[in-house]
Design a protein around this motif. Structure first.
Motif, short mmCIF file in Angstrom:
data_model
loop_
_atom_site.label_atom_id
_atom_site.label_comp_id
_atom_site.label_asym_id
_atom_site.label_seq_id
_atom_site.Cartn_x
_atom_site.Cartn_y
_atom_site.Cartn_z
N ALA A 45 0.81 -1.01 0.06
CA ALA A 45 0.01 0.03 -0.04
C ALA A 45 0.97 1.27 0.05
O ALA A 45 0.77 2.33 -0.67
CB ALA A 45 -1.04 -0.02 1.06
N HIS A 46 1.92 1.23 0.75
CA HIS A 46 2.88 2.44 0.87
C HIS A 46 3.37 2.51 -0.56
O HIS A 46 3.57 3.89 -0.97
CB HIS A 46 3.77 2.14 2.00
CG HIS A 46 4.89 3.20 1.85
ND1 HIS A 46 4.47 4.55 2.66
CD2 HIS A 46 5.96 3.35 1.65
CE1 HIS A 46 5.67 5.42 2.35
NE2 HIS A 46 6.58 4.83 1.84
N GLY A 47 4.08 1.54 -1.20
CA GLY A 47 4.36 1.57 -2.49
C GLY A 47 3.59 2.33 -3.56
O GLY A 47 4.01 3.20 -4.18
N HIS A 48 2.15 1.92 -3.59
CA HIS A 48 1.24 2.53 -4.23
C HIS A 48 0.99 3.97 -3.87
O HIS A 48 0.87 4.82 -4.85
CB HIS A 48 -0.01 1.67 -4.28
CG HIS A 48 0.05 0.36 -5.09
ND1 HIS A 48 0.24 0.33 -6.34
CD2 HIS A 48 -0.24 -0.83 -4.62
CE1 HIS A 48 0.17 -0.82 -6.70
NE2 HIS A 48 0.09 -1.77 -5.84
N GLN A 49 0.99 4.23 -2.72
CA GLN A 49 0.84 5.54 -2.29
C GLN A 49 1.89 6.54 -2.89
O GLN A 49 1.85 7.69 -3.25
CB GLN A 49 0.78 5.76 -0.61
CG GLN A 49 -0.57 5.19 -0.32
CD GLN A 49 -0.73 5.16 1.23
OE1 GLN A 49 0.45 4.69 1.61
NE2 GLN A 49 -1.74 5.27 1.73
N THR A 50 3.12 5.95 -2.83
CA THR A 50 4.20 6.65 -3.44
C THR A 50 4.11 6.93 -4.70
O THR A 50 4.38 8.01 -5.17
CB THR A 50 5.48 6.01 -2.69
OG1 THR A 50 5.79 5.68 -1.39
CG2 THR A 50 6.77 6.63 -3.36
N HIS A 51 3.78 5.73 -5.38
CA HIS A 51 3.75 5.90 -6.88
C HIS A 51 2.67 6.97 -7.19
O HIS A 51 2.70 7.80 -8.29
CB HIS A 51 3.48 4.63 -7.42
CG HIS A 51 4.01 4.50 -8.70
ND1 HIS A 51 4.07 3.27 -9.48
CD2 HIS A 51 4.35 5.44 -9.79
CE1 HIS A 51 4.56 3.24 -10.75
NE2 HIS A 51 4.44 4.52 -10.96
N ALA A 52 1.62 6.99 -6.52
CA ALA A 52 0.34 7.94 -6.73
C ALA A 52 0.76 9.38 -6.53
O ALA A 52 0.68 10.29 -7.44
CB ALA A 52 -0.74 7.83 -5.94
N SER A 53 1.70 9.54 -5.32
CA SER A 53 2.38 11.04 -5.37
C SER A 53 3.24 11.37 -6.75
O SER A 53 3.01 12.50 -6.97
CB SER A 53 3.08 10.98 -4.19
OG SER A 53 2.22 10.90 -2.99
N HIS A 54 4.12 10.51 -7.03
CA HIS A 54 4.87 10.90 -8.12
C HIS A 54 3.93 11.19 -9.18
O HIS A 54 4.21 12.25 -10.13
CB HIS A 54 5.59 9.39 -8.59
CG HIS A 54 6.12 9.59 -9.76
ND1 HIS A 54 7.33 10.43 -10.27
CD2 HIS A 54 5.90 8.93 -11.01
CE1 HIS A 54 7.65 10.21 -11.46
NE2 HIS A 54 6.82 9.65 -12.00
N HIS A 55 2.69 10.44 -9.67
CA HIS A 55 1.90 10.70 -10.64
C HIS A 55 1.33 12.11 -10.32
O HIS A 55 1.17 12.85 -11.33
CB HIS A 55 0.89 9.82 -10.93
CG HIS A 55 1.46 8.46 -11.84
ND1 HIS A 55 1.97 8.46 -13.26
CD2 HIS A 55 1.83 7.06 -11.33
CE1 HIS A 55 2.43 7.41 -13.26
NE2 HIS A 55 2.23 6.42 -12.58
N ALA A 56 0.87 12.53 -9.32
CA ALA A 56 0.29 13.57 -9.07
C ALA A 56 1.33 14.79 -9.42
O ALA A 56 0.62 15.94 -9.84
CB ALA A 56 -0.28 13.71 -7.48
N GLY A 57 2.67 14.68 -8.92
CA GLY A 57 3.51 15.57 -9.17
C GLY A 57 3.82 15.88 -10.72
O GLY A 57 4.10 16.90 -11.43
N GLU A 58 3.99 14.89 -11.47
CA GLU A 58 4.04 14.81 -12.87
C GLU A 58 2.79 15.50 -13.50
O GLU A 58 3.19 16.35 -14.45
CB GLU A 58 4.10 13.52 -13.49
CG GLU A 58 5.54 12.57 -13.10
CD GLU A 58 6.87 13.73 -13.77
OE1 GLU A 58 6.55 14.10 -14.88
OE2 GLU A 58 7.62 13.88 -12.64
N ALA A 59 1.67 15.26 -12.84
CA ALA A 59 0.35 15.91 -13.45
C ALA A 59 0.75 17.41 -13.32
O ALA A 59 0.20 18.39 -14.16
CB ALA A 59 -0.71 15.64 -12.91
N SER A 60 1.14 17.88 -12.11
CA SER A 60 1.32 19.34 -11.88
C SER A 60 2.30 19.91 -12.89
O SER A 60 2.18 20.87 -13.19
CB SER A 60 1.67 19.45 -10.17
OG SER A 60 0.83 19.23 -9.57
N LYS A 61 3.43 19.33 -13.06
CA LYS A 61 4.52 19.81 -13.83
C LYS A 61 4.00 19.88 -15.20
O LYS A 61 4.17 20.65 -16.12
CB LYS A 61 5.59 18.82 -14.15
CG LYS A 61 6.40 18.67 -12.72
CD LYS A 61 7.80 17.63 -13.08
CE LYS A 61 8.35 17.15 -11.70
NZ LYS A 61 9.08 16.13 -12.08
#
Length: 75
Positions: A45-61
């Motif tokens: 679950a923690h890994g998926h949350q980390t990966h989700a945060s990465h995608h959210a950052g990429e969406a912002s960029k």
């Protein structure tokens, strides 16, 4: 919203959904006394949350690249 930003938002949502499933599995196993299995699911679950945060950052960029600003819709 750009197609690239939208794709990252969709990926972030998918990873949050996967994380939620693993948290539910972790809870179920913890309640059943299977603590190693619970820890495994919590780690996933923690890994998926980390990966989700990465995608959210990429969406912002992607949004900033397309629109030149990080202002919110309410600003």
């Amino acid at each position: 919203m750009s197609k690239r930003a939208a794709e990252h938002h969709h990926k972030a949502a998918e990873h949050h959904e996967h994380a939620a499933r693993h948290h539910r599995e972790a809870a179920k196993h913890h309640e059943g006394g299977r603590h190693e299995t619970a820890a495994h699911h919590a780690h996933l679950a923690h890994g998926h949350q980390t990966h989700a945060s990465h995608h959210a950052g990429e969406a912002s960029k992607a949004h900033i690249e397309d629109h030149g600003s990080a202002k919110s819709a309410t600003a």
